[in-house]
Design a protein around this motif. Structure first.
Motif, PDB file in Angstrom:
ATOM      1  N   PRO A 140      -5.860  -7.197  13.267  1.00 27.42           N
ATOM      2  CA  PRO A 140      -5.211  -7.253  14.585  1.00 27.42           C
ATOM      3  C   PRO A 140      -5.717  -8.432  15.428  1.00 27.42           C
ATOM      4  O   PRO A 140      -5.028  -8.899  16.335  1.00 27.42           O
ATOM      5  CB  PRO A 140      -5.611  -5.922  15.242  1.00 27.42           C
ATOM      6  CG  PRO A 140      -5.990  -5.024  14.105  1.00 27.42           C
ATOM      7  CD  PRO A 140      -6.534  -5.906  13.018  1.00 27.42           C
ATOM      8  N   ASP A 141      -6.916  -8.941  15.097  1.00 28.57           N
ATOM      9  CA  ASP A 141      -7.465 -10.107  15.811  1.00 28.57           C
ATOM     10  C   ASP A 141      -6.990 -11.429  15.214  1.00 28.57           C
ATOM     11  O   ASP A 141      -7.419 -12.497  15.640  1.00 28.57           O
ATOM     12  CB  ASP A 141      -9.009 -10.053  15.772  1.00 28.57           C
ATOM     13  CG  ASP A 141      -9.551 -10.074  14.332  1.00 28.57           C
ATOM     14  OD1 ASP A 141      -8.747  -9.999  13.376  1.00 28.57           O
ATOM     15  OD2 ASP A 141     -10.784 -10.176  14.168  1.00 28.57           O
ATOM     16  N   GLY A 142      -6.159 -11.374  14.188  1.00 30.61           N
ATOM     17  CA  GLY A 142      -5.640 -12.592  13.563  1.00 30.61           C
ATOM     18  C   GLY A 142      -6.539 -13.139  12.469  1.00 30.61           C
ATOM     19  O   GLY A 142      -6.291 -14.229  11.950  1.00 30.61           O
ATOM     20  N   HIS A 143      -7.603 -12.402  12.068  1.00 25.19           N
ATOM     21  CA  HIS A 143      -8.442 -12.934  10.984  1.00 25.19           C
ATOM     22  C   HIS A 143      -7.733 -12.794   9.652  1.00 25.19           C
ATOM     23  O   HIS A 143      -6.915 -11.891   9.446  1.00 25.19           O
ATOM     24  CB  HIS A 143      -9.831 -12.268  10.964  1.00 25.19           C
ATOM     25  CG  HIS A 143      -9.897 -10.961  10.242  1.00 25.19           C
ATOM     26  ND1 HIS A 143      -9.799  -9.746  10.877  1.00 25.19           N
ATOM     27  CD2 HIS A 143     -10.058 -10.659   8.924  1.00 25.19           C
ATOM     28  CE1 HIS A 143      -9.902  -8.773   9.998  1.00 25.19           C
ATOM     29  NE2 HIS A 143     -10.049  -9.289   8.797  1.00 25.19           N
ATOM     30  N   ILE A 144      -8.068 -13.726   8.780  1.00 28.19           N
ATOM     31  CA  ILE A 144      -7.577 -13.679   7.396  1.00 28.19           C
ATOM     32  C   ILE A 144      -8.788 -13.919   6.490  1.00 28.19           C
ATOM     33  O   ILE A 144      -9.736 -14.575   6.917  1.00 28.19           O
ATOM     34  CB  ILE A 144      -6.500 -14.749   7.120  1.00 28.19           C
ATOM     35  CG1 ILE A 144      -6.942 -16.112   7.677  1.00 28.19           C
ATOM     36  CG2 ILE A 144      -5.163 -14.362   7.735  1.00 28.19           C
ATOM     37  CD1 ILE A 144      -7.054 -17.169   6.680  1.00 28.19           C
ATOM     38  N   ALA A 145      -8.762 -13.389   5.279  1.00 30.75           N
ATOM     39  CA  ALA A 145      -9.942 -13.424   4.405  1.00 30.75           C
ATOM     40  C   ALA A 145     -11.145 -13.000   5.249  1.00 30.75           C
ATOM     41  O   ALA A 145     -11.051 -12.022   5.991  1.00 30.75           O
ATOM     42  CB  ALA A 145     -10.093 -14.803   3.765  1.00 30.75           C
ATOM     43  N   SER A 146     -12.275 -13.734   5.227  1.00 31.62           N
ATOM     44  CA  SER A 146     -13.343 -13.412   6.188  1.00 31.62           C
ATOM     45  C   SER A 146     -13.514 -14.582   7.153  1.00 31.62           C
ATOM     46  O   SER A 146     -14.622 -14.978   7.508  1.00 31.62           O
ATOM     47  CB  SER A 146     -14.646 -13.039   5.472  1.00 31.62           C
ATOM     48  OG  SER A 146     -14.498 -11.748   4.887  1.00 31.62           O
ATOM     49  N   LEU A 147     -12.389 -15.129   7.570  1.00 27.96           N
ATOM     50  CA  LEU A 147     -12.340 -16.203   8.565  1.00 27.96           C
ATOM     51  C   LEU A 147     -11.899 -15.568   9.878  1.00 27.96           C
ATOM     52  O   LEU A 147     -10.727 -15.207  10.042  1.00 27.96           O
ATOM     53  CB  LEU A 147     -11.353 -17.280   8.116  1.00 27.96           C
ATOM     54  CG  LEU A 147     -11.671 -17.945   6.767  1.00 27.96           C
ATOM     55  CD1 LEU A 147     -10.514 -18.832   6.308  1.00 27.96           C
ATOM     56  CD2 LEU A 147     -12.966 -18.761   6.869  1.00 27.96           C
TER      57      LEU A 147
ATOM     58  N   ALA B 201       1.191  -6.595  15.579  1.00 29.79           N
ATOM     59  CA  ALA B 201       2.394  -7.250  16.122  1.00 29.79           C
ATOM     60  C   ALA B 201       2.053  -8.443  17.031  1.00 29.79           C
ATOM     61  O   ALA B 201       2.694  -9.508  16.949  1.00 29.79           O
ATOM     62  CB  ALA B 201       3.247  -6.234  16.881  1.00 29.79           C
ATOM     63  N   GLU B 202       1.043  -8.276  17.884  1.00 29.68           N
ATOM     64  CA  GLU B 202       0.698  -9.356  18.816  1.00 29.68           C
ATOM     65  C   GLU B 202       0.187 -10.588  18.053  1.00 29.68           C
ATOM     66  O   GLU B 202       0.584 -11.722  18.339  1.00 29.68           O
ATOM     67  CB  GLU B 202      -0.367  -8.834  19.800  1.00 29.68           C
ATOM     68  CG  GLU B 202      -0.504  -9.639  21.067  1.00 29.68           C
ATOM     69  CD  GLU B 202       0.799  -9.704  21.881  1.00 29.68           C
ATOM     70  OE1 GLU B 202       1.215 -10.859  22.158  1.00 29.68           O
ATOM     71  OE2 GLU B 202       1.402  -8.658  22.209  1.00 29.68           O
ATOM     72  N   ALA B 203      -0.690 -10.341  17.079  1.00 33.09           N
ATOM     73  CA  ALA B 203      -1.248 -11.472  16.314  1.00 33.09           C
ATOM     74  C   ALA B 203      -0.169 -12.128  15.447  1.00 33.09           C
ATOM     75  O   ALA B 203      -0.169 -13.357  15.270  1.00 33.09           O
ATOM     76  CB  ALA B 203      -2.419 -10.991  15.444  1.00 33.09           C
ATOM     77  N   VAL B 204       0.756 -11.338  14.923  1.00 32.35           N
ATOM     78  CA  VAL B 204       1.867 -11.906  14.145  1.00 32.35           C
ATOM     79  C   VAL B 204       2.694 -12.818  15.048  1.00 32.35           C
ATOM     80  O   VAL B 204       3.045 -13.952  14.688  1.00 32.35           O
ATOM     81  CB  VAL B 204       2.763 -10.775  13.554  1.00 32.35           C
ATOM     82  CG1 VAL B 204       4.104 -11.310  13.074  1.00 32.35           C
ATOM     83  CG2 VAL B 204       2.036 -10.071  12.408  1.00 32.35           C
ATOM     84  N   HIS B 205       2.974 -12.343  16.257  1.00 31.45           N
ATOM     85  CA  HIS B 205       3.733 -13.127  17.242  1.00 31.45           C
ATOM     86  C   HIS B 205       2.997 -14.448  17.549  1.00 31.45           C
ATOM     87  O   HIS B 205       3.584 -15.527  17.518  1.00 31.45           O
ATOM     88  CB  HIS B 205       3.887 -12.264  18.498  1.00 31.45           C
ATOM     89  CG  HIS B 205       4.494 -12.934  19.674  1.00 31.45           C
ATOM     90  ND1 HIS B 205       5.638 -13.692  19.606  1.00 31.45           N
ATOM     91  CD2 HIS B 205       4.114 -12.943  20.987  1.00 31.45           C
ATOM     92  CE1 HIS B 205       5.942 -14.144  20.819  1.00 31.45           C
ATOM     93  NE2 HIS B 205       5.020 -13.712  21.669  1.00 31.45           N
TER      94      HIS B 205
END
Ligand code: 6PG
Length: 266
Positions: A160-167, A218-222
């Motif tokens: 939800p915070d927009g992280h991907i992998a461990s970034l 949803a917010e991070a996707v936006h």
């Protein structure tokens, strides 16, 4: 599928009516990429993440995929891993083994997980060494614009915070450009110690799939897709921009609900 389309440089969007439809589309997509890579290179180098992704890949263990996919040609990696024992409930390896790898005929020696008996720093270094050897023998391709490995497919979830992998957002690892694999010891999402592919490796892949479901995203996707919000430039998901590869977002309707220009009927 509820909707699909391209969104400028943010890749292809596939928004699914429900999770069952997403699971089928994801299995079809992975099976097609596997077939194409095996035809072209003789092998399929795929990197997994943790989280809900593995469950969403579940249809691959069922007919027809369990019989039609050329599992013997798969080489498995992790885009990120928690530095815990392989039998620990936090281990991304365990998650994938229990949910996928033990249910299909993968060759055990093709499964490249981290060394779980050393520090995060050593595990990252060793993992990079392993990948370097496999790039030399071209089990993993090599980028034609950098010396980075070119995975056939990297599968990523998003928090939800927009992280991907461990970034994670605002973390210094986002600036790492020298190493292929790095480590953190202060992950905001437990457990704290992790290894992760760096952005140059993610962005050198032939294909990157972002598999994101649920309203909490949803917010991070936006922000990531519509390029909205003050944190946008450093939002890790926004920084996934394959230089020559193809980016596809697999979303369900709740995750896509705040995207500009997408109106859904109930
Ligand atoms: O090791 C990890 O923590 C994961 O690789 C992580 O990046 C995950 O993919 C996202 O947090 C999304 O997880 P969910 O899909 O479960 O929300």
């Amino acid at each position: 599928m509820a909707l699909s389309g391209d969104n400028n440089d943010r890749g292809e969007l596939r928004i699914h009516e429900n999770l069952d439809e997403l699971r089928t589309d994801l299995a079809d997509y992975i099976a097609e990429l596997s077939e194409a890579a095996v035809k072209e290179r003789g092998v399929f180098a795929i990197a997994l993440s943790g989280g809900s992704l593995i469950g969403l890949m579940g249809k691959l263990c069922e007919a027809p995929y369990n019989k039609t996919v050329d599992w013997a040609k798969w080489y498995i990696f992790w885009a990120d891993e928690r530095v815990v024992a392989k039998n620990h409930s936090d281990s991304n390896y365990k998650l994938a083994k229990d949910g996928l790898l033990s249910k299909v005929p993968i060759v055990p020696s093709h499964v490249h997980s981290i060394n779980d008996s050393v520090s995060a720093e050593e595990a990252a270094d060793e993992y990079m060494f392993v990948i370097r050897q496999l790039v030399k023998t071209r089990m993993v391709g090599v980028s034609d614009i950098s010396d980075c490995p070119k995975f056939d497919l990297i599968l990523l979830g998003m928090g939800p915070d927009g992280h991907i992998a461990s970034l994670f957002p605002n973390h210094s690892v986002l600036d790492e450009t020298d190493e292929w694999v790095t480590f953190i010891t202060d992950s905001p999402k437990p457990p704290p110690e992790r290894i992760t592919f760096t952005l140059p490796v993610i962005n050198s892949a032939s294909n990157v799939a972002m598999v994101v479901t649920g309203e909490s995203k949803a917010e991070a996707v936006h922000s990531a897709i519509d390029n909205i919000g003050p944190d946008c430039p450093s939002l890790p998901a926004r920084l996934v921009q394959p230089s020559k590869g193809k980016l596809i977002w697999f979303l369900d309707k709740p995750a896509a609900s705040k995207l500009d220009g997408f109106q859904f009927s109930e």
